[in-house]
Design a protein around this motif. Sequence first.
Motif, short mmCIF file in Angstrom:
data_model
loop_
_atom_site.label_atom_id
_atom_site.label_comp_id
_atom_site.label_asym_id
_atom_site.label_seq_id
_atom_site.Cartn_x
_atom_site.Cartn_y
_atom_site.Cartn_z
N ARG A 80 0.83 -1.21 0.00
CA ARG A 80 0.00 0.00 0.00
C ARG A 80 0.86 1.26 0.00
NH1 ARG A 80 -5.09 -1.20 4.16
NH2 ARG A 80 -5.94 -2.99 3.03
N ALA A 81 1.95 1.22 0.73
CA ALA A 81 2.82 2.40 0.76
C ALA A 81 3.41 2.68 -0.61
CB ALA A 81 3.93 2.20 1.79
N VAL A 82 3.89 1.64 -1.29
CA VAL A 82 4.46 1.82 -2.63
C VAL A 82 3.39 2.33 -3.58
CG1 VAL A 82 5.47 0.64 -4.60
CG2 VAL A 82 6.31 0.13 -2.30
N GLU A 83 2.19 1.79 -3.49
CA GLU A 83 1.12 2.22 -4.39
C GLU A 83 0.70 3.66 -4.16
OE1 GLU A 83 -2.02 -0.61 -3.91
OE2 GLU A 83 -1.10 -2.09 -5.25
N THR A 84 0.99 4.20 -3.00
CA THR A 84 0.63 5.59 -2.68
C THR A 84 1.61 6.58 -3.28
OG1 THR A 84 -0.37 4.80 -0.61
CG2 THR A 84 0.06 7.14 -0.74
N VAL A 85 2.79 6.11 -3.69
CA VAL A 85 3.82 7.00 -4.23
C VAL A 85 3.39 7.54 -5.60
CG1 VAL A 85 6.21 7.17 -5.02
CG2 VAL A 85 5.66 5.80 -2.99
N ARG A 86 3.40 8.84 -5.73
CA ARG A 86 3.10 9.52 -7.00
C ARG A 86 3.46 10.99 -6.83
NH1 ARG A 86 -1.51 8.97 -4.14
NH2 ARG A 86 -2.78 10.84 -3.81
N PRO A 87 3.67 11.72 -7.92
CA PRO A 87 3.97 13.15 -7.78
C PRO A 87 2.84 13.87 -7.05
CG PRO A 87 4.43 12.40 -10.02
CD PRO A 87 3.71 11.28 -9.33
N GLY A 88 3.23 14.71 -6.12
CA GLY A 88 2.26 15.48 -5.36
C GLY A 88 1.85 14.85 -4.05
N ALA A 89 1.95 13.54 -3.93
CA ALA A 89 1.71 12.91 -2.63
C ALA A 89 2.80 13.35 -1.66
CB ALA A 89 1.71 11.39 -2.76
N THR A 90 2.48 13.46 -0.40
CA THR A 90 3.48 13.90 0.57
C THR A 90 4.27 12.71 1.12
OG1 THR A 90 2.00 13.72 2.48
CG2 THR A 90 2.00 15.83 1.26
N ALA A 91 5.45 13.03 1.61
CA ALA A 91 6.26 12.00 2.26
C ALA A 91 5.49 11.38 3.43
CB ALA A 91 7.59 12.59 2.72
N ALA A 92 4.76 12.22 4.16
CA ALA A 92 3.98 11.73 5.30
C ALA A 92 2.88 10.77 4.87
CB ALA A 92 3.39 12.90 6.07
N ALA A 93 2.31 10.99 3.68
CA ALA A 93 1.23 10.12 3.22
C ALA A 93 1.73 8.71 2.96
CB ALA A 93 0.60 10.70 1.96
N ILE A 94 2.97 8.58 2.50
CA ILE A 94 3.52 7.25 2.26
C ILE A 94 3.72 6.54 3.60
CG2 ILE A 94 5.27 5.93 1.02
CD1 ILE A 94 3.58 8.07 -0.62
N ASP A 95 4.24 7.26 4.56
CA ASP A 95 4.40 6.71 5.92
C ASP A 95 3.06 6.27 6.48
OD1 ASP A 95 6.25 6.56 8.48
OD2 ASP A 95 4.42 7.60 9.11
N ALA A 96 2.04 7.11 6.30
CA ALA A 96 0.73 6.81 6.86
C ALA A 96 0.12 5.57 6.22
CB ALA A 96 -0.20 8.01 6.69
N ALA A 97 0.34 5.38 4.91
CA ALA A 97 -0.22 4.22 4.23
C ALA A 97 0.28 2.93 4.86
CB ALA A 97 0.12 4.26 2.75
N ALA A 98 1.56 2.89 5.17
CA ALA A 98 2.12 1.70 5.82
C ALA A 98 1.68 1.61 7.27
CB ALA A 98 3.64 1.73 5.74
N ARG A 99 1.78 2.70 7.99
CA ARG A 99 1.52 2.70 9.43
C ARG A 99 0.06 2.39 9.74
NH1 ARG A 99 5.44 4.09 12.66
NH2 ARG A 99 6.55 5.10 10.95
#
Length: 217
Positions: A112-131
């Motif tokens: 889920r964290a990898v799938e959240t990665v895209r331009p404009g997404a925040t670094a915190a959003a990737i962390d949150a997807a995993a957490r």
Amino acid sequence: GAAIDRVHARMGEWLRPGRTEAEVGADITAAIVAEGHTAAEFVIVGSGPNGASPHHDVSDRVIQAGDVVVVDIGGPIPEGYNSDCTRTYSVGEPADAEVREAYAVLQEAQRRAVETVRPGATAAAIDAAARDTLADAGLAELFIHRTGHGIGLDVHEEPYLMGGNDLPLEPGMAFSVEPGVYRSGRWGARIEDIVVVTADGVEPLNTRPHELTVLPA
């Protein structure tokens, strides 16, 4: 990324009961250099309870049947850029009955964290997807570090994937995505890929399977 993947593909040659973490680490170090790296910058072989320490190195602990083993390895290639990839192995079926269920959640968290990665997404959003995925399964307290770090000419550099970092991701950024679960005194597990932000999404640079790899005991 491809070179360090090839080292992980050989783990069954080295990781077996009766060998120490240090002996396995020496074999991995030689293989990293043989694959074209100028050095092994770090080799973590965390077996059994040592796997619950995210920044373990190697030790004289003897690997036992039933151990879960975290292997986090990487280093620079001649051009100066660094690899960094973690996979988790089990020497025979895991001795701890909790491992299989928790690992399945970890695998989903990393996906889920990898799938959240895209331009404009925040670094915190990737962390949150995993957490959040781990939290939904009651494992939040076992994830005790940030989700990732930038990588390039340095092993650790910006951007850092962690709560509170509202930096928007941009095409070309390269970083790790590496959630983990760590049961103190018993076992640990981590899945780490280096990914690059593309114009419309993400490209993983590590392609080894994410499943818990069970090696002969």
